[in-house]
Write a protein that holds these residues in place. Structure first.
Motif, PDB file in Angstrom:
ATOM      1  N   UNK A 454      -7.761  -8.503 -12.039  1.00 38.45           N
ATOM      2  CA  UNK A 454      -8.385  -9.522 -11.558  1.00 38.45           C
ATOM      3  C   UNK A 454     -10.004  -9.343 -11.857  1.00 38.45           C
ATOM      4  N   UNK A 457     -11.842 -12.821 -16.381  1.00 36.18           N
ATOM      5  CA  UNK A 457     -11.067 -14.229 -16.694  1.00 36.18           C
ATOM      6  C   UNK A 457     -10.395 -14.497 -18.028  1.00 36.18           C
ATOM      7  N   UNK A 459      -8.515 -12.152 -19.688  1.00 31.44           N
ATOM      8  CA  UNK A 459      -7.272 -11.420 -19.597  1.00 31.44           C
ATOM      9  C   UNK A 459      -6.529 -12.550 -18.774  1.00 31.44           C
ATOM     10  N   UNK A 460      -7.053 -13.096 -17.795  1.00 32.54           N
ATOM     11  CA  UNK A 460      -6.244 -14.027 -16.883  1.00 32.54           C
ATOM     12  C   UNK A 460      -5.955 -15.259 -17.753  1.00 32.54           C
ATOM     13  N   UNK A 481      -1.448 -10.738 -10.812  1.00 36.24           N
ATOM     14  CA  UNK A 481      -2.750  -9.998 -11.022  1.00 36.24           C
ATOM     15  C   UNK A 481      -3.027  -9.181  -9.956  1.00 36.24           C
ATOM     16  N   UNK A 482      -3.639  -7.993 -10.327  1.00 33.63           N
ATOM     17  CA  UNK A 482      -3.802  -6.947  -9.271  1.00 33.63           C
ATOM     18  C   UNK A 482      -5.470  -6.605  -9.581  1.00 33.63           C
ATOM     19  N   UNK A 483      -5.728  -5.670  -8.568  1.00 35.63           N
ATOM     20  CA  UNK A 483      -7.074  -5.193  -8.510  1.00 35.63           C
ATOM     21  C   UNK A 483      -6.919  -4.050  -9.364  1.00 35.63           C
ATOM     22  N   UNK A 484      -8.055  -3.726 -10.134  1.00 35.77           N
ATOM     23  CA  UNK A 484      -8.038  -2.862 -11.167  1.00 35.77           C
ATOM     24  C   UNK A 484      -7.464  -1.372 -10.538  1.00 35.77           C
ATOM     25  N   UNK A 486      -5.377  -0.740  -8.124  1.00 39.08           N
ATOM     26  CA  UNK A 486      -4.112  -0.826  -8.058  1.00 39.08           C
ATOM     27  C   UNK A 486      -3.328  -0.721  -9.240  1.00 39.08           C
TER      28      UNK A 486
ATOM     29  N   UNK B 239      -2.146 -16.086  -6.294  1.00 40.10           N
ATOM     30  CA  UNK B 239      -2.370 -15.788  -7.676  1.00 40.10           C
ATOM     31  C   UNK B 239      -1.910 -16.909  -8.699  1.00 40.10           C
TER      32      UNK B 239
ATOM     33  N   UNK C  32      -3.525   2.603  -4.958  1.00 36.14           N
ATOM     34  CA  UNK C  32      -4.973   2.394  -6.019  1.00 36.14           C
ATOM     35  C   UNK C  32      -5.538   3.878  -5.351  1.00 36.14           C
TER      36      UNK C  32
END
Lengths: 632, 292, 320
Positions: A454, A457, A459-460, A481-484, A486, B239, C32
């Protein structure tokens, strides 16, 4: 009661007056035009100690404070920085059972080969030491062949790593640097070879935890025979080694005796270097200011200072640029068109050093068939992505290298967008359309999860478009979509994912061993898609030992073609970066090759638009010829 | 001459509703709420049967990216060419669902905790209220991020998490009500009569505390909607490709200076929806509390 | 009195530790892990990563990590994973800016909120009251990021006014008066956005309390005695409704610190909210534990202070 009413009405009234006054003041603010460059940076540097950081924000600032032994010039050729000369050679050693045998071998070589000999030979006990003019394995292997065919059998040397192979000879490349004279650190102390040796020791020091350590693993020793000379000896031929000396050199007189645990507060936030700008001030999360170094060895910069303003996101950067709080803005592709016609700005565009891709986890059965991967590549409309996500500012990627690199193979052709061909390939691979339109093979539906991080933009948007494109050929894609942090820990580092949208930001060197070699597929290593190809493995190790430029180009081309053909990734595109500057805000006056000053507008070079940024000047503060004379 | 008219005495609920209806702002807000509910529900129903009006919210059409409002796209298009109006309609159902379920969760927890603390008092009360205090010391955003990262960013998880961090207000309120109501005559008699705590709580006290609880519920819905919008803005919301009002703004902020419609309309929708719920809830509270 | 303070302090310390334990475990259990090198970097070898993990005790079991972090926190040796600097200096750097921002926001909230609340209570039931309610709810319903961006568009595109950071670039070269106003501008803008919700909350709270107070018997007596409405309103009613003003401070603080995350990001303001947000994204455990600690301590302190103030202001209150 009077007082109560006073407070009740007075405070709000006072606040309102203050707000209005402050606002009015802000609109009439005429900021005195200082002789200072203002650059916006999205990430705040974590530390200004160049060997302890690897993020781009830190290196941008560090580039003005420090020098390496060598650097790239605007044409991406290697030129001297703190070093004026560097000579490559190699010591190849054969050892024998007795001194007598060694002498005989020496004699053989002297007679078999034609004059002049490609080496200088020395005998040392039972060892025959040859000083070759160039590093590399080939010549040594040829010599070994000559010796063996003549009946000499040198004794093997023990392997370099435990569990490795024995070596028939020792091949130790040597780089000899001659350092520039008269260079001083920002605190006045003289720069000597001791600083270079110290920098090497620091990088290798565990306590320093330097991310550059792996670049220097193959260094055997760093000697400093005199204050102007550094001799580096390597354990075996490793061609990327020279480039590793672009790393910044640290001051031994300040850090040599200091425990690395104390570096963060004693040095890292107020570094001392040899570069064109000295450290001035760092207000955390706000800005870092550098002041000019009038004693810089190439001459004093024209600007009085450079300030890096820390801004948290691209929108804020845009807002800062519009109000002239920063002088440059790295503009997103969608905004470029609107700015191109605008007379107020100068634009600089060039393809970047990065490419975006979709990595297929090759451990998953559905991605193991090459036909399937080719089909996937042909089903996705990459040109359209470039047109609409990048607004045309990019080129389709043809593999692991980008067009700016001198070893890039322009002959590799990208796979065409052809959904019909894709469907045929899928049919051939046994994936037939099922009842709901999604293809099925042996009872399994072709459905997978595509991951992205996330906050990005592009990549999304890629993920969304890929989802659509693949639906057209009967493949179901779920996007998550995940946080980097994670994404890395849960999926990438463990190799547990189906497909992922990512990008590689590369340097200018050809060594991609850590990304593509089959030995790098363990958890946390960079070959996280699990690619394994013997030919590629050999090409990667050969490249690492090849020093000759034409050979490198040949091997690199073969590497690029092979990997592209195997499609371990869906290679998407190389985005073009565009930088905007208020028109005429800066000009460039830099030393030319023949000792004169060249005065020209800021322009795009192979190494980017900001090459020679230390020589920018503001037209309101023109440089006077007297201020500088070109030194050495 | 006075006429004596026999009237059926009004129940408290009827009285409250009458006062509520009399307030003009309340009337307007209820109308708006019903309108939203209809739009959201209608869109959801239609999409179940496969019909999309005016467009499919997930249909990307790159030739039509970033168009300002026009007759064919009343609220413009986003950066992938998707119609903003359609996305907002679908987002409406998400936002309202989030509001309702999150409030349900927070009510569930809050009422239970508050009832137990208020009814039993003493040590139990102390422990529970201290935990509430402790929870209030946490920056809520951080808790939400953690939970969403742990459980995965799905609609259900977000809703549950928002509910989990917002029950404290309800708990405090319910506890207050229970403390007061516990001392009333009929409760005291019920206890003397030996009725079980559970019966007393549910049969006698709760119904009388219903009004303030309902008010909290109605006032909690917009809080949940705003939380979801904030989460989406920071990137931790629902999402893609699912649209919510918050995530249209989050996606649109990159195009701020050139695509103002991506920020203005969803924000306006959030504002109007939240405002209506707040006004309605406030009017309800006035109606319930007023002594006339 | 002293026993009250001591007991509260003791209780606060216990609470602080519980909070620190819970927050630590929540963060570390989140998927993470710390990765301070930005994008996937081919240059970072597994060995470097292993050294890094050892240095920050990341290879130890969780309860040991917690104990080590707490020990380091109190010996002042706790270092941030991001840049290896002592955590407390990172927090202390941001503290003045955060306090300035929050203090200003509270000031704005309380002063405008009280004004609005009194106005509404005074005209209870009439259209002014309804207008006041409407405005209050409008403020509460306003998403902070939305209004921030709208303001940004207007101020930047319309007036070309700088809005970021704590001061304008180059202001050091203007006269001190202009510089002072400039700093004020950069403070007031985000503080006002933060205060919008607070104004609404304050005004509602005050209005409700005042209306309740105005119904009391002694007010009726005062009116019957013929006192001017003004005196009644301010001298009696308002004074006795002072509680919201005081408890408001205690309640606003945690909301402000977490609410500031969005505003600080948009206006690039260097406060603790932004520090916390970045630390969460980077999984900078030491910073997070220390930050939680500091915030919780501030909140508990604030609550204690507001209770004490309340007692000082209202003699009827007995602290038990």
């Amino acid at each position: 009661m009077r007082t109560l009413r006073l407070f009740l009405f007075g405070i709000p009234a006072a606040l309102l007056v203050l707000l209005v006054a402050a606002f009015v003041n802000a609109t009439f603010l005429s900021v005195a035009k200082k002789n200072e460059m203002s650059i916006g940076t999205l990430g705040e540097p974590s530390t200004l100690n160049p060997i302890q950081q690897a993020d781009s924000a830190s290196s941008q600032v560090g580039g003005l404070i420090f020098n390496g032994l060598i650097k790239y010039n605007q044409n991406l050729e290697i030129v001297g920085d703190l070093a004026t000369k560097w000579e490559l050679s190699q010591e190849t050693t054969f050892q024998f059972a007795t001194e007598e045998e060694a002498r005989k071998a020496n004699f053989t070589l002297g007679t078999i080969l034609t004059r002049p000999l490609p080496f200088e030979d020395t005998l040392q006990g039972n060892a025959l030491i040859l000083r070759l003019k160039e590093p590399g394995n080939k010549l040594s292997e040829d010599l070994l062949g000559e010796l063996m065919s003549d009946g000499h059998h040198p004794l093997p040397f023990p392997p370099l790593e435990p569990g490795g192979k024995e070596r028939p000879f020792k091949a130790e490349p040597i780089i000899r640097f001659t350092l520039r004279d008269g260079v001083r650190w920002h605190d006045g102390a003289p720069f000597t070879s001791a600083d270079v040796a110290f920098t090497y020791r620091a990088i290798m020091n565990e306590k320093v935890a330097s991310p550059r350590r792996s670049d220097f693993d193959l260094v055997d020793s760093v000697e400093t025979p005199d204050p102007r000379t550094v001799v580096v000896r390597y354990k075996k031929p490793f061609s990327p080694a020279l480039l590793s000396w672009m790393t910044a050199i640290l001051p031994e007189h300040l850090l040599g005796k200091l425990d690395p645990a104390r570096w963060p507060e004693a040095y890292n936030r107020a570094p001392v270097g040899t570069g064109p700008f000295k450290f001035g001030e760092w207000k955390t999360n706000e800005f870092i200011r550098l002041k000019k170094n009038p004693d810089y060895f190439l001459g004093s910069p024209w600007l009085d200072s450079v300030v890096f303003r820390v801004l948290p996101d691209p929108l804020t950067l845009q807002l800062a640029f519009q109000t002239r709080q920063v002088d440059f803005w790295n503009v997103d592709p969608w905004a470029v068109k609107g700015l191109q016609g605008d007379q107020r700005f100068d634009l600089f565009s060039a393809p970047g050093n990065a490419y975006n891709y979709i990595g297929w986890n090759l451990r998953r059965p559905m991605f193991q068939d090459l036909k399937v991967r080719q089909a996937l590549a042909q089903a996705v409309n990459v040109p359209q992505m470039i047109k609409y996500i990048l607004y045309g500012h990019g080129v389709q990627s043809t593999g692991i290298f980008t067009p700016q690199m001198w070893f890039f193979d322009p002959l590799v052709k990208p796979l065409s967008h052809d959904p019909e061909a894709a469907k045929k390939l899928l049919d051939e691979a046994g994936w037939k359309p099922g009842a709901d339109g999604i293809r099925v093979k042996e009872g399994k539906r072709f459905s997978f999860t595509l991951l992205a991080n996330n906050g990005n933009e592009v990549r999304r948007d890629i993920a969304t478009l890929v989802q659509d494109d693949l639906k057209q050929v009967g493949i179901e894609v779920k996007v998550e979509i995940y946080e980097w942090a994670v994404l890395l820990k849960r999926f990438v580092n463990k190799g547990e994912f189906d497909a992922i949208v990512l990008g590689w930001g590369l340097g200018y060197d050809f060594d991609q061993y850590s990304i593509w070699h089959s030995s790098q597929t363990h958890p946390e290593e960079l070959n996280f898609v699990g690619f394994s190809n013997t030919k590629v493995d050999h090409l990667l190790t050969d490249l690492r030992q090849e020093y000759a430029r034409p050979e490198i180009i040949r091997l690199a081309a073969e590497l690029q073609q092979t990997i592209y053909g195997q499609q371990p990734y869906l290679f998407l595109f190389v985005p073009e970066g565009t930088e905007v500057m208020w028109k005429g805000a800066y000009r460039l006056r830099h030393p030319g090759p023949d000792g004169t000053w060249i005065d020209e507008p800021v322009h795009m070079t192979k190494a980017g638009w900001s090459y020679d940024m230390e020589w920018f000047y503001r037209p309101e503060y023109p440089p006077t010829a007297k201020a500088n004379s070109i030194t050495r | 001459m006075s006429t004596v008219t026999a009237t059926i005495p009004e129940t408290p609920t009827a009285r409250v509703l009458k006062r509520f209806r009399a307030d003009p702002m309340a009337r307007v807000s209820v109308v708006i709420i019903i309108l939203f509910a209809l739009l959201a529900g209608g869109t959801a129903l239609l999409s179940c049967t496969g019909v999309n009006w005016p467009y499919d919210p997930n249909l990307t059409s790159l030739e039509q990216k970033l168009l300002p409002p026009s007759p064919s796209h009343w609220l413009g298009t986003d950066n992938l060419g998707r119609d903003v109006l359609s996305r907002m309609l679908h987002g409406a159902s998400i936002s309202l669902t989030v509001g309702l379920i999150a409030v349900a969760v927070s009510l569930g927890i809050g009422v239970v905790v508050g009832a137990v603390a208020g009814y039993f008092g003493g040590k139990v009360d102390q422990i529970l209220m201290r935990s509430v205090d402790a929870l209030l010391c946490f920056p809520t955003f951080f808790l939400i991020l953690t939970a969403v990262a742990l459980l995965g960013p799905s609609l259900i998880n977000i809703v549950v998490v928002i509910g989990l961090v917002s029950w404290t207000g309800t708990a405090r309120l319910v506890r207050g009500e229970f403390l007061t109501l516990r001392e009333t005559e009929y409760v005291k008699s019920a206890r003397v009569l030996g009725q079980r705590a559970w019966t007393i709580i549910t049969r006698h006290i709760l119904p009388n505390a219903a009004a303030p609880i309902l008010v909290t519920a109605v006032l909690g819905i917009p809080d949940a909607i705003l939380s979801e919008a904030g989460l989406s803005f920071l990137g931790f919301g629902v999402q893609p490709p699912q649209a919510t009002w918050g995530n249209i703004i989050a996606d649109g902020k990159t195009y701020l200076l050139d695509g103002w419609w991506l920020i203005l309309f969803p924000g306006l929708a959030i504002l109007v929806a939240s405002l209506s719920f707040y006004l309605a809830g406030d009017a309800l509270r006035e109606a319930a509390e007023s002594r006339s | 009195m002293t026993s009250f303070i001591l007991r509260r302090l003791g209780l606060s310390v216990v609470l602080l530790f519980i909070i620190s334990i819970v927050s630590f475990f929540i963060v570390t259990l989140t998927p993470g892990s710390p990765y301070p090198w930005g994008e996937l970097n081919p240059k970072i070898s597994a060995e470097v990563k292993a050294n890094f993990r050892k240095k920050f005790h990341l290879d130890r079991p969780l309860h040991e990590q917690y104990a080590l972090i707490m020990r380091d926190l109190f010996t002042g040796d706790l270092r941030s994973i991001k840049d290896d600097r002592p955590v407390m200096s990172r927090i202390m750097e941001r503290l003045p800016a955060t306090l300035a921002l929050n203090f200003t926001a509270i000031l704005i909230s309380l002063s405008f909120g009280t004004l609005l609340g009194v106005y509404a209570a005074r005209n209870a039931g009439r259209w002014q009251d309804m207008a006041g309610s409407f405005i209050a709810f409008l403020f509460i319903a306003l998403p902070s990021f939305w209004i921030s961006y709208l303001l940004a568009i207007v101020l930047v595109k319309g007036f070309h006014v700088p809005i970021l950071g704590t001061h304008s670039y180059g202001i050091e070269f203007s006269n001190p008066f202009a510089a002072g106003l400039d700093t004020l501008w950069h403070l007031l803008l985000p503080a006002t956005v933060l205060a919008i919700g607070g104004i609404a909350a304050q005004s509602r709270y005050l209005r409700a309390t005042m209306i309740g107070t105005l119904r009391e018997d002694y007010i009726r007596t005062a009116r019957a005695k013929g006192l001017a409405e003004e005196t009644v309103l301010y001298k009696h009613a308002l004074r006795n409704s002072i509680r919201p003003l005081v408890t408001g401070i205690g309640m606003l603080l945690p909301a402000l610190i977490s609410g500031a995350v969005i505003v600080e990001n948009i206006f690039a303001y260097p406060g603790m909210g932004r520090l916390g947000y970045e630390a969460v994204l980077e999984r900078d455990y030491p910073t997070l534990v220390a930050l939680n600690f500091v915030v919780a301590a501030l909140v508990l302190l604030g609550n204690l202070l507001s209770d004490l103030l309340y007692a000082a202001v209202d003699p009827r209150v007995r602290l038990e």
